[in-house]
Enzyme design. Structure first.
Site, PDB file in Angstrom:
ATOM      1  N   GLY A  14      -2.398  10.473   4.307  1.00  9.62           N
ATOM      2  CA  GLY A  14      -3.553   9.659   3.951  1.00  9.62           C
ATOM      3  C   GLY A  14      -3.232   8.181   4.073  1.00  9.62           C
ATOM      4  N   ALA A  17      -3.532   4.420   7.144  1.00  7.77           N
ATOM      5  CA  ALA A  17      -3.494   5.018   8.478  1.00  7.77           C
ATOM      6  C   ALA A  17      -4.336   6.278   8.555  1.00  7.77           C
ATOM      7  CB  ALA A  17      -2.048   5.320   8.868  1.00  7.77           C
ATOM      8  N   ILE A  46       3.057   3.703   1.109  1.00  6.18           N
ATOM      9  CA  ILE A  46       3.780   2.428   0.996  1.00  6.18           C
ATOM     10  C   ILE A  46       2.869   1.382   0.356  1.00  6.18           C
ATOM     11  CG2 ILE A  46       4.898   0.578   2.277  1.00  6.18           C
ATOM     12  CD1 ILE A  46       6.533   3.121   2.135  1.00  6.18           C
ATOM     13  N   GLU A  50      -1.315  -6.080   2.828  1.00  3.57           N
ATOM     14  CA  GLU A  50      -2.622  -6.486   2.324  1.00  3.57           C
ATOM     15  C   GLU A  50      -3.250  -7.603   3.139  1.00  3.57           C
ATOM     16  OE1 GLU A  50      -1.143  -7.452  -1.519  1.00  3.57           O
ATOM     17  OE2 GLU A  50      -1.822  -5.584  -2.407  1.00  3.57           O
ATOM     18  N   LYS A  79      -9.236 -14.865   4.876  1.00  2.00           N
ATOM     19  CA  LYS A  79      -7.968 -15.377   5.408  1.00  2.00           C
ATOM     20  C   LYS A  79      -8.227 -16.173   6.670  1.00  2.00           C
ATOM     21  CE  LYS A  79      -3.595 -13.918   7.445  1.00  2.00           C
ATOM     22  NZ  LYS A  79      -2.739 -12.780   7.859  1.00  2.00           N
ATOM     23  N   GLU A 346       3.438 -11.378  10.714  1.00  2.45           N
ATOM     24  CA  GLU A 346       2.169 -11.850  11.281  1.00  2.45           C
ATOM     25  C   GLU A 346       1.027 -10.874  10.982  1.00  2.45           C
ATOM     26  OE1 GLU A 346       1.030 -14.509  12.637  1.00  2.45           O
ATOM     27  OE2 GLU A 346       2.791 -15.740  13.058  1.00  2.45           O
TER      28      GLU A 346
END
Length: 503
Positions: A14, A17, A46, A50, A79, A346
């Site tokens: 799940g 991804a 993991i 974010e 962002k 990045e």
């Protein structure tokens, strides 16, 4: 005619991804295909990535996701780029903006006129020619203008969001569109005796789930792509030696309630630290090389550098930079961490998920699994990761720091020929050499070259024929951008208006 359509797809894992894949496939395969996703609450994900880059907006729009709802559900923020602190020299800083630097006003690229003005004594930094930087510096945000005559049309944006909340949001969408979720651990993977294709997985409780196409979203362990198919891994740690991270969220600093509309990456003695502001907290992490720093000391260093109260204990993650030798092997396609890993300097982790999903749709197989289709998928996927790898290596290679062992090591290391070519071209004439499907456009490369003081020895010879003095134009551009930025609302006010906290 024999029907060769894929009728059953199984997604293993799940997280971002798995549920990104499930949501998009459920939209594309609206008929005649059963999509199942297997995940275990015990295993977890993991979930420290974010920050994103602008293509995430296309992904969300394709799924029909409303931006307001998305930001509310994921506690997201806007962002405009990434601020890099201490990467070139120890006390230096620069901004990698989303979008171009202004707009070209002559045949010669604009940055060549900035270089010319600099040689003539102009001191304005390159940052001041990017609309995204003017907004970010002022802590302000507005959506880009559709009017190409406005400087407010010369920037782009992405998001920060809670990856766990994003996965849950996409799960809701995918299940609404017919995806079946199965809870539990996979105990065994069955392979066909002749072809070596995966036929089915067997759950710990004995259930057997068959499919024709398998998508491996099982994270670093690569349960299918590596555990079952032994695909192999290309190790890139000789170029990207960081192999650990510790993550720890904190509260927003009480003295500054306005979340910054950008990510910050601060170089540390053995790696770098991220800072990602969300609506409800700030994400922080320290990516480092275990040859120069141990996990306990890294956690201490991170905890001591937070600008708000800690909201949890440090969480450690181990990784190895590189990629699978094949992203698509037999009838298994790897998406996310199962396909490889590049440190999130990045913000490309979620994009690489998106990129492999796009390729699955563009090269969707039938039950014959044409080898030419698989080869093309792998060719494109390998090239994408190599070009992102080179861009990340660039940040390390261009450092001028000699104050710590890691920085001395990366400044002196050999680099891929593909990257050496780009650096050489820029050092000679300030030219930015692009390659097929470069995710990062010339302005991104320009930001790092100039930001880390890799100034060209010469200039584009064409500029000597133009008879154009760009200083006045550049000055007017800076003034117009500063004036526009001052009129825009604070980032926090925009978030309060667009994405109120859900009940």
């Amino acid at each position: 005619m024999d029907d060769r359509k894929i009728r059953k797809v199984l997604i293993v894992g799940g997280g971002s991804a798995g549920w990104m894949t499930a949501a998009m496939l459920s939209q594309a395969l609206a008929r005649d295909c059963a999509i199942t996703l297997v995940e275990s609450e015990e295993i977890g994900t993991i979930g420290v990535g974010e920050a994103t880059i602008p293509p995430i907006r296309v992904f969300n729009q394709t799924l029909g996701i409303d931006e307001r709802e998305f930001l509310a559900r994921t506690k997201g923020s806007f962002k405009l780029g990434i601020e890099f602190v201490g990467w070139g020299a120890k006390n230096s800083r620069y901004f990698h903006p989303f979008g171009p630097y202004g707009r070209n006003f002559d045949m010669v690229p604009m940055h060549q006129y900035w270089l010319q003005a600099r040689r003539q004594g102009e001191t304005a930094p390159l940052d001041e020619h990017a609309m995204a930087w003017h907004l970010a510096r002022a802590g302000r945000f507005a959506h880009p203008s559709p009017d190409p005559r406005s400087v407010m049309s010369t920037f782009d944006y992405a998001y920060h969001f809670d990856a766990g909340f994003y996965a849950r949001f996409l799960r809701t969408i995918a299940e609404r569109r017919g995806v079946t979720r199965v809870e539990g651990r996979i105990a065994d993977v069955a392979l066909h005796g002749e072809t070596g294709f995966v036929e089915a997985v067997t759950m710990a409780d004995g259930r057997r789930i068959e499919a024709e196409l398998f998508i491996d979203c099982s994270g670093f362990r690569g349960l299918l792509i590596e555990g079952a198919l032994k695909t192999g891994y290309d190790d890139w740690s000789h170029w990207l030696p960081c192999d650990r991270a510790v993550a720890m969220p904190c509260a927003h600093p009480a003295a500054d309630p306005n979340p910054t509309p950008y990510t910050r990456s601060t170089a540390r003695a053995a790696g770098w630290q991220w800072r990602i502001p969300l609506q409800h907290r700030v994400g922080n992490g320290y990516v480092f090389c275990s040859a120069f720093l141990d996990e306990d000391r890294a956690a201490e260093d991170l905890a001591s550098s937070l600008d708000g109260a800690a909201l949890g204990d440090p969480r450690a993650v181990r990784f190895q930079a590189g990629r699978r030798k094949l992203h698509w092997n037999r009838n298994v396609i790897a998406v996310g961490l199962s396909s490889g890993f590049l440190e999130p300097l990045e913000s490309t982790s979620i994009h690489l998920i998106q990129a492999n999903i796009s390729k699955i749709l563009a090269l969707f197989p039938d039950r014959d699994f044409d080898p030419a289709t698989r080869d093309e998928f792998n060719r494109i996927a390998h090239g994408e990761m190599e070009r992102i790898r080179d861009f990340i290596i660039l940040h390390y290679k261009l450092t001028q720091r000699q104050d710590a062992e890691l920085w001395r090591h990366v400044a002196a290391m050999d680099i891929p020929d593909s990257l050496a070519l780009k650096i050489a071209h820029f050092r000679r004439h300030g030219r930015l050499i692009a390659r097929e499907l470069d995710l990062f456009a010339p302005p991104s490369w320009l930001a790092v070259h100039i930001g880390q003081n890799n100034l060209p020895e010469g200039h584009d010879p064409l500029i000597d024929y133009r008879g154009v003095d760009g200083r006045e134009w550049l000055g007017r551009l800076r003034s117009a951008m500063a004036a526009e930025a001052a009129q825009q609302p604070l980032h926090g006010a925009v978030l309060a208006g667009l994405a109120p906290q859900p009940a």
